[in-house]
Each structure stands twice: as structure tokens, then as C-alpha cells.
Scaffold this motif. Structure first.
Motif, mmCIF file in Angstrom:
data_model
loop_
_atom_site.group_PDB
_atom_site.id
_atom_site.type_symbol
_atom_site.label_atom_id
_atom_site.label_comp_id
_atom_site.label_asym_id
_atom_site.label_seq_id
_atom_site.Cartn_x
_atom_site.Cartn_y
_atom_site.Cartn_z
ATOM 1 N N SER A 15 1.224 -0.760 0.285
ATOM 2 C CA SER A 15 -0.005 -0.600 0.025
ATOM 3 C C SER A 15 1.002 1.689 0.075
ATOM 4 O O SER A 15 0.461 2.143 -0.371
ATOM 5 N N ARG A 16 2.419 1.020 0.089
ATOM 6 C CA ARG A 16 3.072 2.347 0.010
ATOM 7 C C ARG A 16 4.880 1.577 -0.351
ATOM 8 O O ARG A 16 4.628 0.344 -0.607
ATOM 9 N N LEU A 17 4.985 2.389 -0.668
ATOM 10 C CA LEU A 17 6.338 1.964 -2.061
ATOM 11 C C LEU A 17 7.141 0.905 -0.557
ATOM 12 O O LEU A 17 7.835 2.027 0.158
ATOM 13 N N ASP A 18 7.574 0.556 -1.113
ATOM 14 C CA ASP A 18 8.698 -0.532 -0.626
ATOM 15 C C ASP A 18 10.367 -0.541 -1.182
ATOM 16 O O ASP A 18 10.188 -0.889 -2.248
ATOM 17 N N PHE A 19 11.227 -0.653 -0.394
ATOM 18 C CA PHE A 19 12.431 0.484 -0.966
ATOM 19 C C PHE A 19 13.519 -0.825 -0.713
ATOM 20 O O PHE A 19 13.481 -1.640 0.115
ATOM 21 N N VAL A 20 14.375 -1.430 -1.879
ATOM 22 C CA VAL A 20 15.197 -2.671 -1.766
ATOM 23 C C VAL A 20 16.663 -1.972 -2.129
ATOM 24 O O VAL A 20 16.365 -1.814 -2.936
ATOM 25 N N ASP A 21 17.557 -2.489 -1.148
ATOM 26 C CA ASP A 21 18.578 -2.545 -2.489
ATOM 27 C C ASP A 21 19.739 -3.820 -2.724
ATOM 28 O O ASP A 21 19.084 -4.839 -1.135
ATOM 29 N N THR A 22 20.046 -4.070 -3.581
ATOM 30 C CA THR A 22 20.984 -5.477 -3.831
ATOM 31 C C THR A 22 21.673 -4.976 -4.979
ATOM 32 O O THR A 22 22.139 -4.326 -5.045
#
Length: 271
Positions: free
Chosen positions: A101-108
Motif C-alpha cells: 500500500s506504500r512503496l517498498d524500497f530494497v537495495d541489492t
């Protein structure tokens, strides 16, 4: 001995009585009544906005239906859009659950390069969250994978400027979507790639929350918002004619851009 002026008659003497005051209970009732009036106005303005869509819902095909020439308008409801399972080997973080329901940020790391994924609806305040998130990513990402049904226009514009300032490329794989306000994130990439099968769509936006404003002020807010979007697209080197499709498509529908249109509007770039 000096003569004193004759005394003023009783009716001419300055009054020492205070102006009458409303009882506290009456004042509270008046304030409460005023709040009810404003609430009714706000509710009425919201109802006027959604009643046409409730009375005459979109008859466009579902968003999952194949496109054809001149057949690019689809029904749009961000709450009903779920991620499509990513194809193996095409995306750093496969999306197999409900759309956040809101942005999910993932760094990889992807192909030896630091990348980030942005998945979910763009909620108010996500631009600030994104700025905080970027301070934790080291080294800086080279690409941003997008998968979002849209949301807050202002947050999308603010996030887009952050993406461009860092020189990040934007990318979509074949099962990704980028609708409503999300194309402004796509437009922010220094280089922009959309795989065949990805869905990129635009439509009319709301700018800000409904308030009890005169009609001319509401129109002024809309015009100001559209002007900000046009300036943003110009700064991102995107052909502003892309807005033609957005302005002609109601909020409960989405106009899906073809690869040829994205290329002609410079929304995608040669890799």
C-alpha cells in the motif's frame, strides 16, 4: 477658586458595563455547528467527484486484456492490482505477494551492479522516506527497477528529481507495471528501459485533497499542478505531448502506452 463645569446628566456619563458575552455552551454549540457545515461541504465535494464513477462505472476491458491498435484504455483500480510473478532471472526481487500500500524500497546487487527496487503504491510522504532510504545505500545504485500502480503525484515528482540528481537509470521487466503517477519515476531515469509485456499507463490526476474552496480556486490548483507536471517533463527531456493521453483519460481508467508511443515521447531511451 476656579469654576467647575456642571456635572453631566446620567444619560451622558461613560458606560462602565462590559459588552454582553455568549455563554460558553452557546459558543461551543456554534463552533460544533460550523464544523458540521464544513464537513458536509467536504463530503459533498467528494461525493460529486465519485458519484459519476459509481453511477456510470467504466466499461473498459480489464487491465490484463491484450492491447490492440486504438484499443489501449483499460479499467483502473489500484486496490485491485496485484503484482505479476516475475520471470526467473529478469528481476532482482521477484514480486509474488500483494502490492504494498506504500512503496517498498530494497537495495541489492544485480549483474554485479548496486540496484534498488521500488514496489507498491506511492503514498503521501514516500518521497521523504525515499530520501532517507538513499542515505543508507552504499555504494549509490546505478538502476532502479519499478513496479507500481501509482499514487501521490507530488511524491512521484519529488522522488523523480532525486533519481535524476543521482544519475540512476530506470528499468521495467516484462511483468512490471508503472501506472498513474509512476511514469514520472520512469521518466526520471538517465536511461529508461521498458521490456516487452510491461504496462505503462497514464490518466487524469487529482492534485491535493478536496477542500471547501470556490470553484475558481479549485481550478487554479489543478492548473498549477498540471503546470508543475509539464515543467517536470521538460526538465526530464520528455515530450509533454504525452500529457494529451493523460488529460483525455478519466481517473477510473488508464491509457496504456505502446512501445512506439513511449519511444516517440522519449519516455524510453536506447540502451
Amino acid at each position: 477658586m476656579k469654576n467647575r463645569p456642571p456635572p453631566l446628566p446620567d444619560s451622558a456619563e461613560p458606560s462602565t458595563q462590559a459588552a454582553p458575552r455568549w455563554p460558553a455552551s452557546r459558543m461551543l454549540r456554534w463552533i460544533f455547528g460550523l464544523q458540521l457545515v464544513f464537513a458536509a461541504i467536504l463530503l459533498g465535494s467528494d461525493m460529486l467527484r465519485v458519484l459519476p464513477q459509481l453511477a456510470f462505472p467504466s466499461s473498459a476491458p480489464a487491465i490484463t486484456q491484450p492491447l490492440g491498435p486504438g484499443d489501449q484504455t483499460r479499467r483502473y483500480d489500484p486496490a485491485q492490482i496485484d503484482p505479476r510473478p516475475a520471470r526467473p532471472g529478469t528481476r532482482p526481487i521477484p514480486a509474488t505477494t500483494d502490492m504494498p500500500s506504500r512503496l517498498d524500497f530494497v537495495d541489492t546487487v544485480w549483474d554485479g551492479q548496486p540496484v534498488i527496487t521500488l514496489t507498491g503504491q506511492i503514498a503521501p510522504g514516500d518521497a521523504a522516506r525515499f530520501a532517507d532510504f538513499l542515505t543508507t545505500v552504499d555504494p549509490a545504485p546505478t538502476q532502479a527497477f519499478l513496479n507500481s500502480p501509482g499514487g501521490s503525484v507530488q511524491d512521484a515528482l519529488d522522488m523523480g528529481r532525486q533519481i535524476r540528481s543521482l544519475g540512476i537509470n530506470t528499468r521495467m521487466t516484462a511483468t512490471d507495471i508503472c501506472l498513474s503517477a509512476c511514469p514520472y519515476l520512469l521518466a526520471a531515469g538517465t536511461a529508461r528501459s521498458v521490456a516487452d509485456g510491461a504496462l505503462v499507463g497514464v490518466h487524469q490526476h487529482y492534485f491535493g485533497e478536496n477542500t471547501a474552496l470556490p470553484a475558481f480556486m479549485a481550478v487554479e490548483n489543478i492548473q498549477r499542478g498540471q503546470g508543475e507536471v509539464m515543467e517536470y517533463l521538460s526538465d526530464m527531456d520528455i515530450d509533454p505531448l504525452i500529457m494529451r493521453h493523460a488529460l483525455l483519460t478519466p481517473p477510473d481508467e488508464i491509457y496504456l502506452l505502446t512501445p512506439a508511443e513511449m519511444d516517440s515521447y522519449q519516455l524510453t531511451t536506447s540502451q
